[in-house]
Design a protein around this motif. Structure first.
Motif, mmCIF file in Angstrom:
data_model
loop_
_atom_site.group_PDB
_atom_site.id
_atom_site.type_symbol
_atom_site.label_atom_id
_atom_site.label_comp_id
_atom_site.label_asym_id
_atom_site.label_seq_id
_atom_site.Cartn_x
_atom_site.Cartn_y
_atom_site.Cartn_z
ATOM 1 N N MET A 1 74.155 82.223 15.314
ATOM 2 C CA MET A 1 74.022 81.971 13.921
ATOM 3 C C MET A 1 75.231 81.885 13.108
ATOM 4 S SD MET A 1 71.003 84.681 13.375
ATOM 5 C CE MET A 1 70.729 84.478 15.084
ATOM 6 N N LEU A 95 68.085 71.163 22.388
ATOM 7 C CA LEU A 95 68.609 71.613 23.841
ATOM 8 C C LEU A 95 69.894 71.282 24.209
ATOM 9 C CD1 LEU A 95 67.231 72.886 26.465
ATOM 10 C CD2 LEU A 95 66.842 70.631 27.129
ATOM 11 N N LYS A 100 70.211 75.046 16.261
ATOM 12 C CA LYS A 100 69.175 75.681 15.939
ATOM 13 C C LYS A 100 67.991 75.177 15.145
ATOM 14 C CE LYS A 100 71.680 79.804 17.372
ATOM 15 N NZ LYS A 100 73.050 79.469 16.904
ATOM 16 N N ILE A 162 57.359 83.353 25.610
ATOM 17 C CA ILE A 162 58.434 83.977 25.699
ATOM 18 C C ILE A 162 59.089 84.682 24.710
ATOM 19 C CG2 ILE A 162 60.904 83.345 26.519
ATOM 20 C CD1 ILE A 162 59.611 80.922 27.859
ATOM 21 N N ASP A 164 62.140 86.004 23.816
ATOM 22 C CA ASP A 164 63.562 85.726 23.282
ATOM 23 C C ASP A 164 63.419 84.336 22.459
ATOM 24 O OD1 ASP A 164 66.345 85.990 22.940
ATOM 25 O OD2 ASP A 164 66.603 84.464 24.059
ATOM 26 N N ARG A 165 63.540 84.298 21.314
ATOM 27 C CA ARG A 165 63.380 83.145 20.490
ATOM 28 C C ARG A 165 64.219 81.934 21.057
ATOM 29 N NH1 ARG A 165 60.186 83.262 15.605
ATOM 30 N NH2 ARG A 165 61.454 81.881 14.663
ATOM 31 N N ARG A 166 65.390 82.170 21.634
ATOM 32 C CA ARG A 166 66.342 81.249 21.902
ATOM 33 C C ARG A 166 65.778 80.679 23.296
ATOM 34 N NH1 ARG A 166 72.692 81.217 22.934
ATOM 35 N NH2 ARG A 166 72.030 83.112 23.953
ATOM 36 N N THR A 167 65.585 81.458 24.268
ATOM 37 C CA THR A 167 64.831 81.037 25.504
ATOM 38 C C THR A 167 63.635 80.434 25.476
ATOM 39 O OG1 THR A 167 66.076 83.178 26.393
ATOM 40 C CG2 THR A 167 64.481 81.954 27.718
ATOM 41 N N ARG A 170 64.289 76.897 24.259
ATOM 42 C CA ARG A 170 64.886 76.169 25.291
ATOM 43 C C ARG A 170 63.825 75.518 26.068
ATOM 44 N NH1 ARG A 170 69.547 78.791 27.676
ATOM 45 N NH2 ARG A 170 70.341 76.533 28.188
ATOM 46 N N ALA A 171 63.016 76.668 26.932
ATOM 47 C CA ALA A 171 61.946 76.398 27.879
ATOM 48 C C ALA A 171 61.063 75.256 27.244
ATOM 49 C CB ALA A 171 61.504 77.819 28.120
ATOM 50 N N HIS A 243 62.609 83.479 8.307
ATOM 51 C CA HIS A 243 62.476 84.385 9.593
ATOM 52 C C HIS A 243 63.579 84.592 10.643
ATOM 53 C CE1 HIS A 243 60.243 86.938 12.330
ATOM 54 N NE2 HIS A 243 60.486 86.176 13.317
ATOM 55 N N HIS A 244 63.834 83.255 10.906
ATOM 56 C CA HIS A 244 65.029 83.252 11.987
ATOM 57 C C HIS A 244 66.447 83.678 11.376
ATOM 58 C CE1 HIS A 244 68.238 81.438 14.517
ATOM 59 N NE2 HIS A 244 67.133 81.511 15.606
ATOM 60 N N ARG A 246 66.808 85.873 8.822
ATOM 61 C CA ARG A 246 66.440 86.804 8.061
ATOM 62 C C ARG A 246 67.598 87.988 7.691
ATOM 63 N NH1 ARG A 246 63.140 87.839 12.286
ATOM 64 N NH2 ARG A 246 63.459 89.615 13.401
ATOM 65 N N ARG A 247 68.468 88.012 8.866
ATOM 66 C CA ARG A 247 69.657 88.970 8.622
ATOM 67 C C ARG A 247 70.987 88.294 8.026
ATOM 68 N NH1 ARG A 247 68.600 93.711 11.641
ATOM 69 N NH2 ARG A 247 66.474 93.197 12.635
#
Lengths: 257, 219, 234
Positions: A1, A95, A100, A162, A164-167, A170-171, A243-244, A246-247
């Protein structure tokens, strides 16, 4: 991020643009500005297209009024195919360049594409009843749409499975890319299968020779669908971004400011 | 016993800069930098769940760091992935043995995958060095956990890679097994190799040992 | 994902490929369940169809090629998970990904071993099933040939699907959801070849298209599956 802050200093205009495009806060602002604009244009075009299509355009000499469903069916079918392609492009960009925002765009497109596909199938079968006497015919185009619906569902199911959002991004990008290069082959094989088994010529939706008064509303509806699509993607993208991210500080400031 | 192999180049060096690792949305560690040179062992310490395994997987290129880079002899490992992989041998949580095959068959295949097919005599020597005798020539699944770990260690020794990355190599080993592991580690460092490992036991003398401690809630 | 490898010579590439192929075949021979079960499934499923309709010769002949091909898809699907899952669970897949050799080549070796162990038995029993479905003699040969040409595509596409789902627990249904739509061309060309010979037409165009599809998957799928495995291992 935070990788945008720590990356080496970009050089050249292209990289500035690329960087801004990769900045979630900037994209969020952009989407917030453009979602309602696209939405309102879509509303106006929908109203105009439906009026022209349902009132102004003459009835078909063969199919009567039932042909008018093409004003929903054909744009849906176009959008379903092109949104799969757009999704695959966005996923591929995410990818390859680890962007992101592109992953989130792909994620935002998927349910919309599935909705258009479903819409095309549903209106196609509604049109089938008066035309062929049955709700479902194994017409090449409808069959392709059905397979496309399965591809969309597979994409969404994989990215939901899946954790983990990043995985997940990519998948499912790999799946979208494999799907998009297979799509023409599937389409071709279905056409091939159809011509072998159908034999007689079936009346197809959206024939190339159309009265101008019939064609214009179709084009208007096509534009309306595109603007609706763009607005809806912007809106969904805003949700995904919040959402992604949010922090991060910009979302916190947005929430408390 | 083993005949003395040729030393590794002195200039070998692994460096990681500003590594950040996320689990979900939680940052396990950030701005972590480390460097290991030829002849040095690095022990990664930290509480359970502090990301020791994640760090090792990032260092060997299996996992992507959220940010930061890993360099082998100055080259980013993402840019020279295949060359880098030829330089490392990784021992993970699981021994990577096929239960249907004997230890010897396992080593034969894994050796071939790592570059060239090892000759049979060398496999025998190394298996003997880790205490797997010829009479153990039966499917690996019948071996005990400790014997499987010894076989996995034999695979690392067979690889002839300068950089060993070992995740809890002492797991399931008995005292003689740990002795063998210590000897192997010392031999590798004497040869100019590099070792990065996690362990709850002391495996190296302080002279050649460096430590890095991952931040964690306790420990 | 970049599996370009200048470091290792062609010879060591070949020896890695062969070692892995030999290893997987040896495991398959020692663990015969994986070898036998898909074939049994294939035979049982095909013989259920006449029971669900009627043992009418014309009906079986009409539907036979399609039924056999669909059953072949399902049998392949059943065996797919064993392509990478054991390796994922025992840590071997990490070692494959850490090999200096191109992962796509190793994936190809695994897919080839998987094809030899799971699809070749299907091809061998296919004449028996053709007989159950009352197919004429010339259709039997074309059926076997269509399976020879088409099942490699099934294994290769399957490799991508398994690579994507290997990190997910209980992935059976998901895997079929991902893979089956992509099997459509193989099904159409394969079953079409057998059908065309039964109506006394030349099956060659179908078989050529089927072979082309398999070649296409050969070019694309090992790369995609290798990328998928790296992502699943992350």
């Amino acid at each position: 991020m935070s990788s945008n802050n720590t990356a080496p200093a970009p050089t050249g205009r292209r990289w500035v643009w690329f960087h801004r495009f990769g900045s979630p806060a900037w994209i969020y602002g952009f989407s917030t500005r453009w979602a309602p604009v696209c939405g309102w244009i879509a509303v106006v075009l929908f109203a105009a297209g439906l009026y022209l299509g349902l009132v102004v355009a003459p009835p078909d000499y063969q199919m009567g009024d039932s042909y008018r469903i093409i004003y929903i069916h054909v744009p849906s079918a176009w959008l379903s195919m092109s949104s799969y392609a757009a999704m695959a492009v966005a996923a591929g960009v995410g990818l390859v360049w680890h962007l992101k925002v592109a992953d989130l765009v792909a994620r935002s497109i998927a349910p919309l594409g599935a909705m258009f596909t479903f819409c095309a199938l549903f209106t196609g079968s509604l049109w089938g009843k008066p035309t062929w006497g049955t709700y479902w015919v194994w017409d090449a185009r409808l069959t392709s749409e059905l397979v496309l619906l399965f591809l969309f569902i597979g994409y969404m199911a994989l990215s939901a499975a899946i954790e983990d959002r990043r995985t997940a991004a990519r998948a499912s990008a790999i799946l979208a890319l494999v799907g998009v290069i297979n799509l023409p082959i599937i389409h071709f094989s279905v056409e091939w299968w159809n011509t072998l088994h159908q034999g007689s010529t079936v009346t197809q939706l959206g024939r190339p020779t159309m009265d101008t008064r019939m064609l214009v509303p179709l084009l208007v509806m096509f534009l309306a669908f595109n603007f609706y699509f763009a607005g809806a993607v912007f809106n969904r993208l805003r949700g995904e971004l919040l959402h992604h991210e949010r922090r991060t500080r910009w979302v916190q400031e947005l929430a408390h400011g | 016993m083993l005949n003395r192999p040729a030393p590794f180049p002195d200039e070998n060096r692994l460096e990681a800069t500003e590594i950040e690792c996320l689990r979900g949305f939680q940052s396990l560690f950030r701005s972590l930098s480390l460097a290991v040179e030829a002849g040095v062992g690095l022990q990664v310490r930290g509480a359970n769940g502090s990301g020791k395994t994640s760090l090792l997987r990032i260092l060997c290129g299996l996992a992507l760091a959220e940010s930061g880079s890993v360099f082998w002899n100055g080259l980013d490992i993402r840019k020279s992935a295949a060359e880098y992989r030829a330089q490392i041998s990784y021992l993970g949580h699981r021994p990577a043995l096929k239960g249907e095959l004997t230890p010897r068959e396992n080593l034969d295949v894994l050796g071939a995958l790592h570059g060239r097919r090892p000759d049979g005599r060398r496999i025998d020597e190394i298996l003997e060095a880790v205490g797997i005798k010829r009479r153990h020539e039966r499917p690996s699944r019948t071996l005990s956990a400790g014997q499987q770990q010894r076989t996995a260690l034999a695979r690392v020794m067979l690889s002839d890679a300068p950089l060993w990355i070992l995740d809890e190599p002492a797991t399931a080993l008995d005292d003689p097994g740990i002795g063998t592991l210590r000897t192997a580690l010392r031999g590798h460092l004497d040869r100019g190799g590099l070792v990065i490992f996690t362990s709850h036991q002391p495996l190296l003398d302080t002279g050649e040992l460096r430590e890095i401690r991952l931040p964690g809630t306790h420990d | 994902m970049t599996d370009h490898d200048q470091a290792s010579s062609a010879q060591s590439l070949w020896s890695g490929f062969l070692s892995l192929l030999r290893r997987d075949l040896r495991i398959a021979l020692r663990e015969r369940n994986d070898l036998v079960q898909p074939v049994l499934f294939f035979v049982v499923v095909v013989s259920l169809f006449p029971l669900s309709v009627a043992p009418d010769r014309q009906l079986l002949q009409d539907a036979g090629p399609g039924i056999i091909w669909v059953s072949a898809l399902l049998a392949t699907l059943l065996a797919l998970d064993s392509m990478f899952r054991p390796d994922y669970e025992d840590g071997s897949l990490e070692q494959l990904a850490l090999s200096p050799q191109p992962l796509s080549l190793l994936v190809l070796a695994k897919a080839a071993a998987h094809w030899l162990a799971s699809a070749v038995p299907l091809i061998v029993v296919s004449p028996l099933l053709a007989m159950l479905m009352q197919l004429p003699g010339n259709a039997t040969g074309v059926l076997a040939l269509s399976l020879v040409l088409g099942t490699p595509a099934l294994s290769l596409i399957g490799a991508v699907g398994v690579g994507l789902t290997v990190g997910i627990r209980r992935n059976g249904v998901l895997l079929s959801l991902l893979v089956l739509p992509l099997y459509v061309p193989a099904l159409i060309f394969g079953a079409g070849a057998v059908q065309s010979v039964m109506i006394s037409q030349d099956p060659t165009p179908h078989l050529l298209l089927l072979a082309a599809f398999s070649l296409f998957t050969l070019a694309v799928c090992p790369l995609a599956a290798a990328a998928a495995i790296r992502i699943s291992l992350n």
